[in-house]
Design a protein around this motif. Structure first.
Motif, PDB file in Angstrom:
ATOM      1  N   GLN A 151       0.862  -1.173   0.000  1.00 42.02           N
ATOM      2  CA  GLN A 151       0.000   0.000   0.000  1.00 42.02           C
ATOM      3  C   GLN A 151       0.902   1.227   0.000  1.00 42.02           C
ATOM      4  OE1 GLN A 151      -2.570   0.368   3.375  1.00 42.02           O
ATOM      5  NE2 GLN A 151      -3.698   2.061   2.497  1.00 42.02           N
ATOM      6  N   ILE A 152       0.702   2.094  -0.970  1.00 43.80           N
ATOM      7  CA  ILE A 152       1.525   3.306  -1.040  1.00 43.80           C
ATOM      8  C   ILE A 152       0.762   4.461  -0.408  1.00 43.80           C
ATOM      9  CG2 ILE A 152       0.744   3.917  -3.360  1.00 43.80           C
ATOM     10  CD1 ILE A 152       3.658   4.989  -3.797  1.00 43.80           C
ATOM     11  N   VAL A 153       1.451   5.196   0.417  1.00 37.77           N
ATOM     12  CA  VAL A 153       0.877   6.348   1.094  1.00 37.77           C
ATOM     13  C   VAL A 153       1.820   7.519   0.863  1.00 37.77           C
ATOM     14  CG1 VAL A 153       0.176   7.296   3.334  1.00 37.77           C
ATOM     15  CG2 VAL A 153      -0.142   4.853   2.856  1.00 37.77           C
ATOM     16  N   GLU A 154       1.257   8.638   0.433  1.00 38.85           N
ATOM     17  CA  GLU A 154       2.090   9.815   0.204  1.00 38.85           C
ATOM     18  C   GLU A 154       2.628  10.353   1.522  1.00 38.85           C
ATOM     19  OE1 GLU A 154       0.761  12.004  -3.858  1.00 38.85           O
ATOM     20  OE2 GLU A 154      -0.136  12.768  -2.035  1.00 38.85           O
ATOM     21  N   PRO A 155       3.802  10.953   1.462  1.00 36.77           N
ATOM     22  CA  PRO A 155       4.352  11.571   2.677  1.00 36.77           C
ATOM     23  C   PRO A 155       3.483  12.759   3.112  1.00 36.77           C
ATOM     24  CG  PRO A 155       5.912  11.709   0.838  1.00 36.77           C
ATOM     25  CD  PRO A 155       4.659  11.105   0.317  1.00 36.77           C
ATOM     26  N   ASN A 160      11.402   8.735  -2.884  1.00 40.33           N
ATOM     27  CA  ASN A 160      11.638   8.445  -4.304  1.00 40.33           C
ATOM     28  C   ASN A 160      11.822   6.954  -4.557  1.00 40.33           C
ATOM     29  OD1 ASN A 160      11.475  10.633  -6.113  1.00 40.33           O
ATOM     30  ND2 ASN A 160      13.396  11.458  -5.343  1.00 40.33           N
ATOM     31  N   LYS A 161      12.420   6.250  -3.591  1.00 39.45           N
ATOM     32  CA  LYS A 161      12.641   4.807  -3.756  1.00 39.45           C
ATOM     33  C   LYS A 161      11.312   4.070  -3.899  1.00 39.45           C
ATOM     34  CE  LYS A 161      16.881   5.013  -1.082  1.00 39.45           C
ATOM     35  NZ  LYS A 161      17.458   4.751   0.222  1.00 39.45           N
ATOM     36  N   LYS A 162      10.295   4.514  -3.179  1.00 38.62           N
ATOM     37  CA  LYS A 162       8.972   3.902  -3.294  1.00 38.62           C
ATOM     38  C   LYS A 162       8.331   4.259  -4.621  1.00 38.62           C
ATOM     39  CE  LYS A 162       8.133   3.730   1.632  1.00 38.62           C
ATOM     40  NZ  LYS A 162       7.343   4.168   2.749  1.00 38.62           N
ATOM     41  N   LEU A 163       8.524   5.496  -5.058  1.00 37.83           N
ATOM     42  CA  LEU A 163       7.937   5.951  -6.311  1.00 37.83           C
ATOM     43  C   LEU A 163       8.447   5.164  -7.509  1.00 37.83           C
ATOM     44  CD1 LEU A 163       7.726   9.853  -6.290  1.00 37.83           C
ATOM     45  CD2 LEU A 163       5.866   8.190  -6.229  1.00 37.83           C
ATOM     46  N   ASP A 164       9.679   4.688  -7.413  1.00 36.85           N
ATOM     47  CA  ASP A 164      10.277   3.945  -8.527  1.00 36.85           C
ATOM     48  C   ASP A 164       9.407   2.771  -8.968  1.00 36.85           C
ATOM     49  OD1 ASP A 164      12.466   5.605  -8.704  1.00 36.85           O
ATOM     50  OD2 ASP A 164      13.756   4.328  -7.486  1.00 36.85           O
ATOM     51  N   LYS A 165       8.660   2.191  -8.060  1.00 37.36           N
ATOM     52  CA  LYS A 165       7.808   1.051  -8.397  1.00 37.36           C
ATOM     53  C   LYS A 165       6.550   1.487  -9.141  1.00 37.36           C
ATOM     54  CE  LYS A 165       7.143  -2.140  -5.294  1.00 37.36           C
ATOM     55  NZ  LYS A 165       6.824  -2.813  -4.008  1.00 37.36           N
ATOM     56  N   TYR A 166       6.210   2.760  -9.073  1.00 36.66           N
ATOM     57  CA  TYR A 166       4.932   3.238  -9.596  1.00 36.66           C
ATOM     58  C   TYR A 166       5.059   4.165 -10.792  1.00 36.66           C
ATOM     59  CZ  TYR A 166       3.208   1.208  -5.331  1.00 36.66           C
ATOM     60  OH  TYR A 166       2.922   0.326  -4.342  1.00 36.66           O
ATOM     61  N   LEU A 167       6.123   4.961 -10.839  1.00 35.74           N
ATOM     62  CA  LEU A 167       6.261   5.935 -11.937  1.00 35.74           C
ATOM     63  C   LEU A 167       7.459   5.601 -12.805  1.00 35.74           C
ATOM     64  CD1 LEU A 167       5.625   9.308 -10.078  1.00 35.74           C
ATOM     65  CD2 LEU A 167       3.994   7.915 -11.297  1.00 35.74           C
TER      66      LEU A 167
END
Length: 132
Positions: free
Chosen positions: A108-112, A125-132
């Protein structure tokens, strides 16, 4: 990019999103306004010259406001905000499909938090790599 006018709207949108950096810039500028230096810290692999070029391109597409705010920060236009919402939705949907195909459970991704420090956002950014 997006020069041909005889194609459909989906292709036009995909031309914008096909660029490696523009979805990231759209994501961050929709998160909160940033100065060019802050954006550069969030996107260190992109040279400052290239970042300025990407922002100019997004301004020409009326995704990023052509004028910075009173704090010398870039912001999205209303159309840019709409596009950001689609980008985030597409990223989450695509990641879920990838995970589902691999028989994995999606994180589950949650914005900071909106007031997160640049250091926290760089880590995010490391989490974003999976999505963008």
């Amino acid at each position: 990019m997006t020069e041909r006018k005889d194609r459909c709207g989906v292709n036009y949108t995909l031309d914008v999103l096909e660029d490696k950096w523009q979805p990231r810039i759209i994501y961050w500028l929709g998160f909160r306004p940033f100065t060019i230096d802050e954006l550069h810290r969030l996107l260190p692999e992109l040279t400052l010259v290239a970042l300025n070029d990407e922002i100019a391109s997004l301004q020409n597409l009326r995704i990023v406001n052509s004028n910075k705010d009173e704090n010398d920060k870039y912001t999205l236009t209303d159309n840019g905000t709409d596009l950001r919402n689609m980008v985030v939705t597409m990223g989450v949907w695509g990641r879920q499909q990838m995970d589902d195909s691999a028989n994995q459970i999606s994180d589950q991704i949650v914005e900071p938090e909106a007031d997160a420090s640049i250091s926290e956002l760089i880590e995010y950014n490391k989490k974003l790599d999976k999505y963008l």
